[in-house]
Scaffold this motif. Structure first.
Motif, PDB file in Angstrom:
ATOM      1  N   ILE A 175       0.845  -1.201   0.000  1.00 36.21           N
ATOM      2  CA  ILE A 175       0.000   0.000   0.000  1.00 36.21           C
ATOM      3  C   ILE A 175       0.878   1.248   0.000  1.00 36.21           C
ATOM      4  O   ILE A 175       0.649   2.183  -0.773  1.00 36.21           O
ATOM      5  CB  ILE A 175      -0.970  -0.009   1.194  1.00 36.21           C
ATOM      6  N   GLY A 176       1.910   1.255   0.843  1.00 39.09           N
ATOM      7  CA  GLY A 176       2.829   2.396   0.884  1.00 39.09           C
ATOM      8  C   GLY A 176       3.593   2.571  -0.416  1.00 39.09           C
ATOM      9  O   GLY A 176       3.738   3.686  -0.923  1.00 39.09           O
ATOM     10  N   GLU A 177       4.087   1.468  -0.974  1.00 37.73           N
ATOM     11  CA  GLU A 177       4.813   1.540  -2.249  1.00 37.73           C
ATOM     12  C   GLU A 177       3.913   2.074  -3.354  1.00 37.73           C
ATOM     13  O   GLU A 177       4.333   2.913  -4.152  1.00 37.73           O
ATOM     14  CB  GLU A 177       5.346   0.165  -2.625  1.00 37.73           C
ATOM     15  N   THR A 178       2.682   1.590  -3.388  1.00 43.63           N
ATOM     16  CA  THR A 178       1.738   2.048  -4.412  1.00 43.63           C
ATOM     17  C   THR A 178       1.432   3.532  -4.245  1.00 43.63           C
ATOM     18  O   THR A 178       1.327   4.265  -5.239  1.00 43.63           O
ATOM     19  CB  THR A 178       0.438   1.212  -4.351  1.00 43.63           C
ATOM     20  N   ALA A 179       1.311   3.986  -3.000  1.00 46.52           N
ATOM     21  CA  ALA A 179       1.050   5.411  -2.748  1.00 46.52           C
ATOM     22  C   ALA A 179       2.192   6.271  -3.274  1.00 46.52           C
ATOM     23  O   ALA A 179       1.963   7.316  -3.896  1.00 46.52           O
ATOM     24  CB  ALA A 179       0.836   5.651  -1.252  1.00 46.52           C
ATOM     25  N   VAL A 180       3.430   5.839  -3.060  1.00 48.72           N
ATOM     26  CA  VAL A 180       4.590   6.598  -3.531  1.00 48.72           C
ATOM     27  C   VAL A 180       4.646   6.581  -5.060  1.00 48.72           C
ATOM     28  O   VAL A 180       4.847   7.630  -5.685  1.00 48.72           O
ATOM     29  CB  VAL A 180       5.899   6.050  -2.924  1.00 48.72           C
ATOM     30  N   LEU A 181       4.442   5.424  -5.663  1.00 50.12           N
ATOM     31  CA  LEU A 181       4.442   5.344  -7.128  1.00 50.12           C
ATOM     32  C   LEU A 181       3.351   6.235  -7.719  1.00 50.12           C
ATOM     33  O   LEU A 181       3.586   6.939  -8.711  1.00 50.12           O
ATOM     34  CB  LEU A 181       4.255   3.898  -7.586  1.00 50.12           C
ATOM     35  N   HIS A 182       2.185   6.229  -7.118  1.00 49.57           N
ATOM     36  CA  HIS A 182       1.071   7.081  -7.578  1.00 49.57           C
ATOM     37  C   HIS A 182       1.445   8.555  -7.469  1.00 49.57           C
ATOM     38  O   HIS A 182       1.247   9.332  -8.405  1.00 49.57           O
ATOM     39  CB  HIS A 182      -0.185   6.775  -6.765  1.00 49.57           C
TER      40      HIS A 182
ATOM     41  N   TYR B 160      11.283   3.723 -12.231  1.00 44.06           N
ATOM     42  CA  TYR B 160      11.577   2.330 -12.550  1.00 44.06           C
ATOM     43  C   TYR B 160      11.497   1.488 -11.277  1.00 44.06           C
ATOM     44  O   TYR B 160      11.952   1.908 -10.214  1.00 44.06           O
ATOM     45  CB  TYR B 160      12.985   2.201 -13.140  1.00 44.06           C
ATOM     46  N   VAL B 161      10.926   0.294 -11.416  1.00 42.48           N
ATOM     47  CA  VAL B 161      10.819  -0.642 -10.301  1.00 42.48           C
ATOM     48  C   VAL B 161      11.735  -1.824 -10.608  1.00 42.48           C
ATOM     49  O   VAL B 161      11.576  -2.469 -11.655  1.00 42.48           O
ATOM     50  CB  VAL B 161       9.364  -1.128 -10.116  1.00 42.48           C
ATOM     51  N   PRO B 162      12.703  -2.125  -9.729  1.00 38.09           N
ATOM     52  CA  PRO B 162      13.632  -3.221 -10.011  1.00 38.09           C
ATOM     53  C   PRO B 162      12.954  -4.588  -9.889  1.00 38.09           C
ATOM     54  O   PRO B 162      11.957  -4.739  -9.191  1.00 38.09           O
ATOM     55  CB  PRO B 162      14.715  -3.053  -8.944  1.00 38.09           C
TER      56      PRO B 162
ATOM     57  N   GLN C 186      14.283   4.253  -1.244  1.00 36.98           N
ATOM     58  CA  GLN C 186      13.802   3.210  -0.342  1.00 36.98           C
ATOM     59  C   GLN C 186      12.464   3.696   0.209  1.00 36.98           C
ATOM     60  O   GLN C 186      12.355   4.839   0.663  1.00 36.98           O
ATOM     61  CB  GLN C 186      14.795   2.982   0.799  1.00 36.98           C
ATOM     62  N   ILE C 187      11.448   2.855   0.144  1.00 38.03           N
ATOM     63  CA  ILE C 187      10.113   3.235   0.615  1.00 38.03           C
ATOM     64  C   ILE C 187       9.831   2.557   1.947  1.00 38.03           C
ATOM     65  O   ILE C 187       9.995   1.339   2.077  1.00 38.03           O
ATOM     66  CB  ILE C 187       9.037   2.837  -0.415  1.00 38.03           C
ATOM     67  N   LYS C 188       9.401   3.342   2.900  1.00 38.86           N
ATOM     68  CA  LYS C 188       9.006   2.838   4.208  1.00 38.86           C
ATOM     69  C   LYS C 188       7.550   3.217   4.452  1.00 38.86           C
ATOM     70  O   LYS C 188       7.130   4.337   4.154  1.00 38.86           O
ATOM     71  CB  LYS C 188       9.878   3.428   5.321  1.00 38.86           C
TER      72      LYS C 188
ATOM     73  N   ASP D 114      14.075   0.382  -3.601  1.00 40.18           N
ATOM     74  CA  ASP D 114      12.744  -0.072  -4.006  1.00 40.18           C
ATOM     75  C   ASP D 114      12.346   0.463  -5.373  1.00 40.18           C
ATOM     76  O   ASP D 114      11.684  -0.225  -6.142  1.00 40.18           O
ATOM     77  CB  ASP D 114      11.692   0.362  -2.981  1.00 40.18           C
ATOM     78  N   ILE D 115      12.729   1.699  -5.664  1.00 44.51           N
ATOM     79  CA  ILE D 115      12.458   2.278  -6.984  1.00 44.51           C
ATOM     80  C   ILE D 115      13.631   3.168  -7.382  1.00 44.51           C
ATOM     81  O   ILE D 115      14.401   3.631  -6.540  1.00 44.51           O
ATOM     82  CB  ILE D 115      11.133   3.085  -7.035  1.00 44.51           C
TER      83      ILE D 115
END
Length: 144
Positions: free
Chosen positions: A24-31, A43-45, A66-68, A53-54
């Motif tokens: 959920i946190g990763e998706t929020a940051v990507l959004h 880019y997502v590895p 790094q996403i926390k 993380d991205i």
């Protein structure tokens, strides 16, 4: 003094697995990056075992992120992030993106190897403002 304060939402993530909460946190940051920074390439590895993380290309350079994800805080007015693992492993990270679920906001903190970050999101009851690091100061992605 803070010119913004965030009122946390209650109990949204109870019963969620840590994997689900992290996604959920990763998706929020990507959004956030896709919508608010359309000039960036994100880019997502395939694997993220090096702490990244991205990868964000800002148009002039790459930033390893790094996403926390934090879903609750031990403190009534601030959020704490302990990141000793990344410092100890000497991960090559440029930005620590912290999604704090209760206020639905992201802080993009330039990372210089610190093991601990504490960010205020509300004024302390005692009015103490000196030496507080405010969450809202990091809500823009750093281009340095």
């Amino acid at each position: 003094m803070a010119n913004k304060e965030f009122e946390p939402l209650k109990g949204d993530f109870e019963g969620f697995s840590t994997t689900r909460v992290g996604k959920i946190g990763e998706t929020a940051v990507l959004h956030d990056l896709a919508v608010n920074y359309p000039e960036f390439d994100v880019y997502v590895p395939l694997v993220d075992d090096k702490g990244c993380d991205i990868l964000v290309f800002t148009g002039s350079n790459f930033k390893r992120v790094q996403i926390k994800t934090i879903t609750k805080s031990r403190y009534a007015t601030s959020v704490e992030l302990k990141i000793k693992k990344h410092a100890r492993m000497k991960h090559k990270i440029d930005v620590m993106a912290v999604w704090f679920g209760p206020i639905r906001k992201i802080a993009y903190i330039p990372w210089k190897g610190q093991e601990h970050i504490q960010l205020a999101y509300r004024r302390a009851k005692n009015g103490q403002e000196r030496e507080r690091d405010w969450f809202y100061n990091y809500m823009e992605f750093p281009v340095f």
